[in-house]
Write a protein that holds these residues in place. Structure first.
Motif, short mmCIF file in Angstrom:
data_model
loop_
_atom_site.label_atom_id
_atom_site.label_comp_id
_atom_site.label_asym_id
_atom_site.label_seq_id
_atom_site.Cartn_x
_atom_site.Cartn_y
_atom_site.Cartn_z
N GLY A 451 88.21 72.93 12.59
CA GLY A 451 88.26 74.24 11.96
C GLY A 451 88.46 75.37 12.95
O GLY A 451 87.95 75.34 14.07
N ARG A 452 89.19 76.36 12.50
CA ARG A 452 89.36 77.60 13.27
C ARG A 452 88.41 78.64 12.68
O ARG A 452 88.47 78.94 11.48
CB ARG A 452 90.81 78.08 13.19
N VAL A 453 87.56 79.21 13.53
CA VAL A 453 86.50 80.11 13.08
C VAL A 453 86.90 81.55 13.34
O VAL A 453 87.28 81.92 14.45
CB VAL A 453 85.17 79.80 13.78
N THR A 454 86.79 82.36 12.29
CA THR A 454 86.98 83.81 12.40
C THR A 454 85.66 84.48 12.10
O THR A 454 85.04 84.22 11.07
CB THR A 454 88.05 84.29 11.41
N GLY A 455 85.22 85.36 13.02
CA GLY A 455 84.00 86.11 12.79
C GLY A 455 82.75 85.48 13.35
O GLY A 455 81.63 85.95 13.08
N GLY A 475 71.26 90.31 12.88
CA GLY A 475 72.36 90.99 12.21
C GLY A 475 73.03 90.14 11.15
O GLY A 475 72.61 89.02 10.85
N LYS A 476 74.10 90.69 10.59
CA LYS A 476 74.83 90.00 9.54
C LYS A 476 75.95 89.15 10.13
O LYS A 476 76.59 89.55 11.10
CB LYS A 476 75.41 91.00 8.54
N HIS A 477 76.17 88.01 9.50
CA HIS A 477 77.22 87.10 9.94
C HIS A 477 78.14 86.80 8.75
O HIS A 477 77.66 86.47 7.66
CB HIS A 477 76.63 85.79 10.44
N ARG A 478 79.44 86.92 8.97
CA ARG A 478 80.44 86.55 7.97
C ARG A 478 81.51 85.75 8.68
O ARG A 478 82.25 86.31 9.49
CB ARG A 478 81.05 87.79 7.30
N VAL A 479 81.56 84.46 8.41
CA VAL A 479 82.54 83.61 9.08
C VAL A 479 83.50 83.00 8.07
O VAL A 479 83.13 82.75 6.91
CB VAL A 479 81.88 82.50 9.91
N ARG A 480 84.71 82.82 8.52
CA ARG A 480 85.75 82.14 7.74
C ARG A 480 86.25 80.97 8.58
O ARG A 480 86.59 81.14 9.75
CB ARG A 480 86.91 83.08 7.40
N ILE A 481 86.32 79.80 7.96
CA ILE A 481 86.80 78.61 8.66
C ILE A 481 88.03 78.10 7.95
O ILE A 481 87.98 77.80 6.74
CB ILE A 481 85.72 77.52 8.75
#
Length: 488
Positions: A451-455, A475-481
């Motif tokens: 997977g390629r992780v964004t964020g 803090g807040k985490h928002r990741v897109r894979i």
């Protein structure tokens, strides 16, 4: 069976269901329209691991085959658990045990049986599973043409239990109703069966309290009230049994999660539950470890329909109602939610779409799932070959779904979008005492090169287990894979 006979059977089931629903709705509305009880909390609760991370539990039931075996053991071997882990990435199993095997004679517990359970629990634990032990019953016990209760705890007063083509109809046979009435104390029994049941659970909990694989205990599969139904049953005899059993288990196991189920028929169909707040002896609020484990089997599917035509619209309405009522009851209980059973004959029209819909629903709710079941056949991810081996069914790719497994913080949302091939996960930073990273399962069928992780920042990627670990912190985490392209 001839078409006319099927229609007659379904008509009988519909008549009984309609009568039951009318009574159940009237009783349950007394609870549904009233205020939530004292245990209600505003935030969603999560089952956590030994690192304090929120767990997203997904797996299968093991196994229906155990119900009919004299020794109560499922069909699986260690290699089957390994296959399940490799092909589905599961981290959870609802493992069936039965009172008849735990306590074959009053006060005498079968340690050989529990040794065999422990061996199989070890198979799962060695592969990173969390095991829920489920005290299973259907139609009370073998003496009432079901499974679960031992013969010595079954008192029918000589009333008959006739075989039925649709097995659920055996619940309303006179002998079955009478056996349940003696168990619940609606009719006086020669033994205090509820006390014996709680003691049996305490013995099981004492045996497994130190097993790190066992996350908790499902107190009774699909409770049935006999001649007492609806909110009167759930708020009365069922809640009393749960309180007694909770107290007995907490005497020997202070920390494991305890899973409670509502009465099956009403809640399976999306009706309200009358189950009241249950105080955990270990404490209130976040100290309590009681989880809510309802099942979902919409009535059209119970009647053998697929997820298509008029039945599809009915099922969709049922799922909407089921979510509303489940979340309401979970708030009242201050409990996380695990869908203890859902499933369908995967050969029926629209079946795969239905399974995917339930998984999406669970994602939206933050609920765990245990699909019914792992027994090879049309309801399973596997089927038997002519040579006795196993091969995947069309269901397996639907269940093999990208998902977080453990979130190091307070989860907000997570969602797998098959169209864009994107897994989205958001959470609020690690709470005090939470250790480790956020673990994500990325199946090879969707992420062949990882997977390629964004964020977010990647800590590790294991191509064998298909687990990607992402760093967590304040803090807040928002990741897109998304899948790593072939050109990388």
């Amino acid at each position: 069976m001839a078409g006319s006979a099927i229609k007659s059977l379904r008509a009988k089931w519909r008549i009984w269901a309609s009568c039951w629903v009318t009574a159940a709705v009237a009783a349950a509305l007394l609870v549904a329209v009233g205020p939530d009880s004292a245990g209600a909390g505003g935030k969603r609760r999560w089952i956590t691991d030994d690192q304090g991370r929120a767990l997203v539990l997904n797996g299968l039931n093991t196994a229906s085959s155990a119900k009919s075996e004299p020794n109560g053991m499922p069909w699986i071997k260690a290699a089957d658990v390994q296959r399940e882990k490799q092909q589905l990435g599961s981290n959870f199993v609802r493992f069936l045990i039965q009172w008849r095997n735990v306590e074959p004679r009053p006060g005498a517990y079968d340690e050989t049986y529990l040794d065999q359970v422990a061996e199989r629990v070890h198979w799962y634990g060695a592969r990173g599973y969390h095991v829920m032990l489920d005290m299973h019953q259907d139609v009370y016990g073998p003496k009432t043409k079901g499974n679960g209760a031992p013969a010595w705890a079954t008192q029918t007063d000589g009333l008959l239990v006739a075989e039925q083509d649709q097995w659920e109809l055996k619940y309303i046979e006179p002998g079955t109703v009478r056996a349940f009435d003696h168990f619940w104390g609606t009719r006086q029994s020669s033994r205090n069966l509820r006390a014996r049941y709680a003691a049996a659970w305490a013995h099981v909990a004492g045996r497994f309290r130190d097993d790190p694989a066992v996350i908790g205990y499902d107190l009774m599969n699909e409770p049935w009230g006999g001649s007492v139904q609806g909110a009167a049953f759930e708020a009365g005899p069922l809640a009393a049994l749960y309180r007694r059993t909770l107290a007995a288990i907490r005497e020997v196991d202070h920390d494991s999660w305890i899973f409670v189920e509502p009465e099956a028929v009403s809640t399976n169909w999306g009706l309200p539950s009358g189950l009241p707040y249950l105080k955990d002896p270990r404490g209130d609020g976040d100290r309590a470890r009681i989880a809510y484990a309802p099942h979902v089997y919409p009535l059209p599917l119970d009647l053998g329909n697929g997820y298509s035509g008029d039945a599809k619209a009915w099922v969709r309405r049922t799922l909407g109602s089921w979510r509303t009522q489940t979340e309401r009851t979970a708030r009242r209980l201050n409990a996380p939610v695990v869908i203890g059973e859902y499933g369908i004959d995967a050969t029926l029209p629209g079946a795969l779409t239905y399974v995917a819909a339930v998984r999406r629903l669970a994602e939206e709710m933050g609920a765990g799932t245990a699909y019914w079941s792992n027994d090879p056949g049309p309801w399973s991810p596997w089927e038997r070959t002519k040579r006795g081996g196993l091969r995947a069914t069309r269901l397996l790719p639907v269940l093999d779904r990208p998902t977080p497994l453990a979130i190091a913080g307070e989860p907000d949302t997570y969602e797998w979008d098959a169209t864009s091939r994107t897994l989205k996960v958001s959470w609020r930073g690690a709470r005090r005492g939470v250790r480790g990273g956020t673990e994500l399962y990325l199946p090879e069928r969707h992420f062949p090169r990882g997977g390629r992780v964004t964020g977010g920042d990647v800590i590790s990627w294991d191509a064998k287990s298909r687990i990607l670990v992402v760093r967590s912190g304040p803090g807040k985490h928002r990741v897109r894979i998304t899948p790593v392209p072939d050109t990388d």
